[in-house]
Design a protein around this motif. Structure first.
Motif, PDB file in Angstrom:
ATOM      1  N   ALA A 191       0.847  -1.201   0.000  1.00  0.00           N
ATOM      2  CA  ALA A 191       0.000   0.000   0.000  1.00  0.00           C
ATOM      3  C   ALA A 191       0.879   1.247   0.000  1.00  0.00           C
ATOM      4  N   ASP A 192       0.407   2.302  -0.633  1.00  0.00           N
ATOM      5  CA  ASP A 192       1.166   3.547  -0.699  1.00  0.00           C
ATOM      6  C   ASP A 192       0.884   4.457   0.487  1.00  0.00           C
ATOM      7  N   ASP A 193      -0.236   4.243   1.153  1.00  0.00           N
ATOM      8  CA  ASP A 193      -0.629   5.118   2.256  1.00  0.00           C
ATOM      9  C   ASP A 193      -1.607   4.368   3.154  1.00  0.00           C
ATOM     10  N   TYR A 194      -1.757   4.874   4.387  1.00  0.00           N
ATOM     11  CA  TYR A 194      -2.643   4.250   5.363  1.00  0.00           C
ATOM     12  C   TYR A 194      -3.336   5.358   6.134  1.00  0.00           C
ATOM     13  N   LEU A 195      -4.653   5.384   6.057  1.00  0.00           N
ATOM     14  CA  LEU A 195      -5.439   6.415   6.722  1.00  0.00           C
ATOM     15  C   LEU A 195      -6.365   5.745   7.730  1.00  0.00           C
ATOM     16  N   THR A 196      -6.386   6.255   8.960  1.00  0.00           N
ATOM     17  CA  THR A 196      -7.179   5.638  10.018  1.00  0.00           C
ATOM     18  C   THR A 196      -8.546   6.303  10.155  1.00  0.00           C
ATOM     19  N   LYS A 197      -9.587   5.475  10.292  1.00  0.00           N
ATOM     20  CA  LYS A 197     -10.936   5.972  10.550  1.00  0.00           C
ATOM     21  C   LYS A 197     -11.058   6.350  12.026  1.00  0.00           C
ATOM     22  N   PRO A 198     -11.829   7.401  12.346  1.00  0.00           N
ATOM     23  CA  PRO A 198     -12.453   8.362  11.432  1.00  0.00           C
ATOM     24  C   PRO A 198     -11.399   9.289  10.827  1.00  0.00           C
ATOM     25  N   PHE A 199     -11.674   9.777   9.646  1.00  0.00           N
ATOM     26  CA  PHE A 199     -10.707  10.599   8.934  1.00  0.00           C
ATOM     27  C   PHE A 199     -11.386  11.828   8.357  1.00  0.00           C
ATOM     28  N   SER A 200     -10.583  12.757   7.935  1.00  0.00           N
ATOM     29  CA  SER A 200     -11.101  13.956   7.285  1.00  0.00           C
ATOM     30  C   SER A 200     -11.221  13.687   5.790  1.00  0.00           C
ATOM     31  N   PRO A 201     -12.421  13.795   5.222  1.00  0.00           N
ATOM     32  CA  PRO A 201     -12.572  13.587   3.770  1.00  0.00           C
ATOM     33  C   PRO A 201     -11.669  14.509   2.961  1.00  0.00           C
ATOM     34  N   LYS A 228      -4.895  13.115  -4.502  1.00  0.00           N
ATOM     35  CA  LYS A 228      -4.310  13.997  -5.518  1.00  0.00           C
ATOM     36  C   LYS A 228      -2.795  13.881  -5.533  1.00  0.00           C
ATOM     37  N   SER A 229      -2.219  13.860  -4.333  1.00  0.00           N
ATOM     38  CA  SER A 229      -0.765  13.786  -4.213  1.00  0.00           C
ATOM     39  C   SER A 229      -0.221  12.480  -4.772  1.00  0.00           C
ATOM     40  N   HIS A 230      -0.877  11.370  -4.449  1.00  0.00           N
ATOM     41  CA  HIS A 230      -0.392  10.073  -4.918  1.00  0.00           C
ATOM     42  C   HIS A 230      -0.536   9.921  -6.422  1.00  0.00           C
ATOM     43  N   ILE A 231      -1.618  10.407  -6.985  1.00  0.00           N
ATOM     44  CA  ILE A 231      -1.808  10.304  -8.441  1.00  0.00           C
ATOM     45  C   ILE A 231      -0.763  11.129  -9.177  1.00  0.00           C
ATOM     46  N   ILE A 232      -0.520  12.336  -8.692  1.00  0.00           N
ATOM     47  CA  ILE A 232       0.488  13.204  -9.317  1.00  0.00           C
ATOM     48  C   ILE A 232       1.869  12.562  -9.218  1.00  0.00           C
ATOM     49  N   ARG A 233       2.190  12.035  -8.039  1.00  0.00           N
ATOM     50  CA  ARG A 233       3.499  11.404  -7.838  1.00  0.00           C
ATOM     51  C   ARG A 233       3.653  10.179  -8.738  1.00  0.00           C
ATOM     52  N   LEU A 281       6.513   9.681 -11.608  1.00  0.00           N
ATOM     53  CA  LEU A 281       7.510   8.629 -11.503  1.00  0.00           C
ATOM     54  C   LEU A 281       7.397   7.597 -12.618  1.00  0.00           C
ATOM     55  N   SER A 282       6.157   7.339 -13.069  1.00  0.00           N
ATOM     56  CA  SER A 282       5.971   6.318 -14.102  1.00  0.00           C
ATOM     57  C   SER A 282       6.467   6.780 -15.456  1.00  0.00           C
ATOM     58  N   GLY A 283       6.395   8.077 -15.711  1.00  0.00           N
ATOM     59  CA  GLY A 283       6.904   8.626 -16.959  1.00  0.00           C
ATOM     60  C   GLY A 283       6.353   7.914 -18.154  1.00  0.00           C
ATOM     61  N   ASN A 284       7.234   7.345 -18.958  1.00  0.00           N
ATOM     62  CA  ASN A 284       6.815   6.636 -20.164  1.00  0.00           C
ATOM     63  C   ASN A 284       6.646   5.137 -19.948  1.00  0.00           C
ATOM     64  N   LYS A 285       6.732   4.690 -18.710  1.00  0.00           N
ATOM     65  CA  LYS A 285       6.583   3.264 -18.452  1.00  0.00           C
ATOM     66  C   LYS A 285       5.169   2.817 -18.775  1.00  0.00           C
ATOM     67  N   THR A 286       5.030   1.629 -19.236  1.00  0.00           N
ATOM     68  CA  THR A 286       3.699   1.076 -19.473  1.00  0.00           C
ATOM     69  C   THR A 286       3.555  -0.222 -18.704  1.00  0.00           C
ATOM     70  N   GLN A 287       2.384  -0.493 -18.216  1.00  0.00           N
ATOM     71  CA  GLN A 287       2.104  -1.717 -17.509  1.00  0.00           C
ATOM     72  C   GLN A 287       1.452  -2.692 -18.492  1.00  0.00           C
ATOM     73  N   VAL A 288       2.105  -3.797 -18.686  1.00  0.00           N
ATOM     74  CA  VAL A 288       1.604  -4.751 -19.656  1.00  0.00           C
ATOM     75  C   VAL A 288       0.665  -5.737 -18.973  1.00  0.00           C
ATOM     76  N   SER A 289      -0.517  -5.839 -19.497  1.00  0.00           N
ATOM     77  CA  SER A 289      -1.471  -6.797 -18.977  1.00  0.00           C
ATOM     78  C   SER A 289      -2.306  -7.285 -20.143  1.00  0.00           C
ATOM     79  N   VAL A 290      -2.437  -8.598 -20.244  1.00  0.00           N
ATOM     80  CA  VAL A 290      -3.155  -9.197 -21.362  1.00  0.00           C
ATOM     81  C   VAL A 290      -4.197 -10.173 -20.836  1.00  0.00           C
ATOM     82  N   ILE A 291      -5.412 -10.041 -21.332  1.00  0.00           N
ATOM     83  CA  ILE A 291      -6.473 -11.005 -21.029  1.00  0.00           C
ATOM     84  C   ILE A 291      -6.664 -11.851 -22.280  1.00  0.00           C
TER      85      ILE A 291
END
Length: 228
Positions: A95-105, A113-118, A122-132
């Motif tokens: 997990a990238d983060d851990y938030l304890t209940k009760p929490f502030s929405p 927002k911070s995790h998505i931006i980060r 960091l991922s840059g041009n990397k691609t995640q390969v997944s095939v079904i």
């Protein structure tokens, strides 16, 4: 629009999270069962996943572990468990983060927002390969490409999302209402008739004989099932 998956069995908490996230421009989906939540998470269509630890079907630790086997997207644990050992265990499983209940929405939104931006930085041009893969059908979830017998077929966004959902949940029967809620969402203006229309179009593109389909089967009076 960024897509967030919330795997949370407490619907009041889940709806609160969803409300704040939608106000901030995110598309949000809620799943209350751990096993079903993991299936949705592994579809590869979400930008971030929020998961509780205590869930029916499959616990949050297992979900995080399974996600990490395929994807590096941000995962945030939101749990009533506040002991350090739980936080260490959750973060140790990936997990990238851990938030304890009760929490502030507002704090949750800020962290998302911070995790998505980060992650995007960091991922840059990397691609995640997944095939079904099912028989002659190949779905490349990293590039949103679909191939039948090695030949690419062009799908609309909703056709693709519908196919990925069904193929990711093989041999499970879904009603039109369930498919509509999962693919179009409750905010979409329309009705379940669009499901049948999209199924028909999908069959014409991926089935050798649309009138006698190998993949997407109709169970009259019930719904649809993807045959693996």
């Amino acid at each position: 629009m960024k897509q967030i998956l919330i795997i949370e069995d407490d619907i009041n908490i889940a709806e609160l999270e969803k409300e704040y996230l939608q106000l901030n421009g995110y598309k949000v989906e809620i799943v209350q069962d751990g096993s079903q939540g993991l299936k949705r998470a592994l579809m590869g269509i979400f930008d971030l996943i929020i998961v509780d630890l205590m869930l029916p079907g499959k616990d949050g630790y297992s979900i995080v572990q399974e996600i990490r086997k395929k994807y590096e997207i941000p995962v945030i644990i939101v749990s009533a468990r506040s002991d350090d050992i739980d936080k260490i265990k959750g973060l140790g499983f990936g997990a990238d983060d851990y938030l304890t209940k009760p929490f502030s929405p507002a704090e949750l939104v800020a962290r998302i927002k911070s995790h998505i931006i980060r992650y995007e930085r960091l991922s840059g041009n990397k691609t995640q390969v997944s095939v079904i893969i099912h028989k002659a059908l190949e779905i490349m979830t990293d590039s949103h490409k679909v191939f039948v017998n090695g030949k690419e077929v062009i799908l609309t966004t909703k056709e693709y999302e519908l196919l990925v959902f069904l193929a990711s949940n093989p041999n499970i029967v879904f009603t039109k209402d369930q498919l509509f809620d999962n693919i179009w969402g409750e905010e979409y203006y329309g009705d379940t008739a669009t499901v049948a229309v999209h199924i028909q179009k999908l069959r014409k593109k991926i089935e050798k004989d649309p009138g006698n389909p190998d993949y997407i089967e109709t169970l009259w009076g019930t719904g649809y099932r993807f045959n693996s």
